[in-house]
Motif scaffolding. Structure first.
Motif, mmCIF file in Angstrom:
data_model
loop_
_atom_site.group_PDB
_atom_site.id
_atom_site.type_symbol
_atom_site.label_atom_id
_atom_site.label_comp_id
_atom_site.label_asym_id
_atom_site.label_seq_id
_atom_site.Cartn_x
_atom_site.Cartn_y
_atom_site.Cartn_z
ATOM 1 N N THR A 16 88.241 5.813 15.112
ATOM 2 C CA THR A 16 88.014 6.323 13.584
ATOM 3 C C THR A 16 88.344 7.606 12.928
ATOM 4 O O THR A 16 89.642 7.425 12.343
ATOM 5 C CB THR A 16 86.796 5.344 13.505
ATOM 6 N N TYR A 17 87.642 8.240 13.860
ATOM 7 C CA TYR A 17 87.571 9.916 12.514
ATOM 8 C C TYR A 17 89.661 10.176 13.529
ATOM 9 O O TYR A 17 89.550 11.396 13.263
ATOM 10 C CB TYR A 17 86.575 10.608 13.177
ATOM 11 N N PRO A 19 92.428 9.713 13.714
ATOM 12 C CA PRO A 19 93.530 9.709 13.413
ATOM 13 C C PRO A 19 93.749 10.924 11.641
ATOM 14 O O PRO A 19 94.651 11.742 12.001
ATOM 15 C CB PRO A 19 94.024 9.252 12.872
ATOM 16 N N THR A 20 92.399 11.821 11.520
ATOM 17 C CA THR A 20 91.873 12.427 11.005
ATOM 18 C C THR A 20 92.206 14.056 11.500
ATOM 19 O O THR A 20 91.476 15.234 11.178
ATOM 20 C CB THR A 20 90.715 12.382 9.979
ATOM 21 N N GLY A 21 92.256 14.038 12.519
ATOM 22 C CA GLY A 21 91.915 15.245 13.901
ATOM 23 C C GLY A 21 91.435 15.484 15.215
ATOM 24 O O GLY A 21 89.980 14.198 14.524
ATOM 25 N N ALA A 22 92.334 15.507 15.885
ATOM 26 C CA ALA A 22 90.914 15.770 17.283
ATOM 27 C C ALA A 22 89.957 16.088 16.766
ATOM 28 O O ALA A 22 89.203 15.775 17.372
ATOM 29 C CB ALA A 22 92.531 16.514 18.062
ATOM 30 N N PHE A 23 89.928 17.474 16.216
ATOM 31 C CA PHE A 23 88.320 18.391 16.718
ATOM 32 C C PHE A 23 86.837 17.074 15.609
ATOM 33 O O PHE A 23 86.190 17.611 15.771
ATOM 34 C CB PHE A 23 88.595 19.456 14.821
ATOM 35 N N ASN A 24 87.370 15.455 14.282
ATOM 36 C CA ASN A 24 86.738 14.695 13.934
ATOM 37 C C ASN A 24 86.083 13.966 15.238
ATOM 38 O O ASN A 24 85.109 13.552 14.789
ATOM 39 C CB ASN A 24 87.759 14.434 12.859
ATOM 40 N N VAL A 79 85.126 2.558 9.301
ATOM 41 C CA VAL A 79 85.689 1.254 9.055
ATOM 42 C C VAL A 79 86.882 1.161 10.634
ATOM 43 O O VAL A 79 87.888 1.911 9.994
ATOM 44 C CB VAL A 79 86.105 0.987 7.758
ATOM 45 N N ARG A 80 86.800 0.235 11.258
ATOM 46 C CA ARG A 80 88.405 -0.072 12.025
ATOM 47 C C ARG A 80 89.394 -0.251 11.294
ATOM 48 O O ARG A 80 89.532 -0.266 10.234
ATOM 49 C CB ARG A 80 87.517 -0.466 12.553
ATOM 50 N N PRO A 81 90.761 1.089 11.316
ATOM 51 C CA PRO A 81 91.404 0.699 10.940
ATOM 52 C C PRO A 81 92.424 -0.396 11.087
ATOM 53 O O PRO A 81 92.963 -0.316 9.351
ATOM 54 C CB PRO A 81 91.884 1.888 12.432
ATOM 55 N N ASP A 82 92.233 -1.347 11.569
ATOM 56 C CA ASP A 82 92.970 -2.519 10.746
ATOM 57 C C ASP A 82 92.247 -3.240 9.931
ATOM 58 O O ASP A 82 92.362 -4.420 9.454
ATOM 59 C CB ASP A 82 92.897 -3.577 12.425
#
Length: 180
Positions: A16-17, A19-24, A79-82
């Motif tokens: 979930t996190y 895709p917003t950045g590997a650090f997340n 929330v799961r991306p789908d």
């Protein structure tokens, strides 16, 4: 939670996190299902594909300006991306009666500015207020010699009046989490 549930949640948060950045996604390596402070209560939605949504809650005292204030900090929202677009209002609808049972004056959360339009929709379903121009100081969850012990973030603060009126929320632009 059992170990297999922590493993499943850790995978959910990485997916979930990430895709917003590997650090997340980094805090959720292995079987760790929390980022900083471990939630005392979690609402976890499941469907036939596994974990569908998650929101965590931790009661804590924060300092808003010079005022110590008990809040239920809401976080680890995902929330799961789908299923995106179907969850955060429902998650708060599920959590609000729990906040009332805990008798906290406010629910509190900090979110990235990129989520402003998303969280402003809360007002349609809840008496939530989104505050901009806020800075939140947090303690880093791991002490390191190469980093300062705290971090400052310019974030949006979401305040959900539960046992008090919004007019009781202190007016200040700095919030100290007094922990990670």
């Amino acid at each position: 939670l059992q170990l297999d549930e922590h493993v499943e949640l850790a995978s959910f948060f990485r997916n979930t996190y990430g895709p917003t950045g590997a650090f997340n996604a980094k805090p959720f390596e292995g079987s760790r299902s929390w980022a900083g402070a471990r939630p005392e209560l979690r609402a976890i939605g499941h469907d036939s594909n596994g974990v569908a949504a998650h929101i965590g809650l931790l009661r804590r005292f924060i300092k808003v300006g010079e005022v110590d204030l008990l809040v239920a900090e809401l976080g680890l929202y995902g929330v799961r991306p789908d299923l995106e677009g179907l969850g955060i209002s429902h998650s708060l609808r599920v959590m609000y009666p729990v906040l009332q049972q805990l008798r906290v004056p406010f629910g509190f959360g900090a979110v990235r500015h990129a989520l402003q339009r998303h969280v402003e929709r809360f007002g349609r379903h809840f008496p939530a207020t989104v505050l901009s121009g806020m800075r939140v100081r947090s303690t880093l969850p791991d002490a390191r010699l190469d980093l300062p012990p705290t971090r400052m973030e310019d974030v949006l603060v979401v305040v959900l009046p539960v046992g008090s009126a919004m007019s009781d929320w202190p007016t200040a632009t700095l919030i100290d989490r007094n922990g990670p």
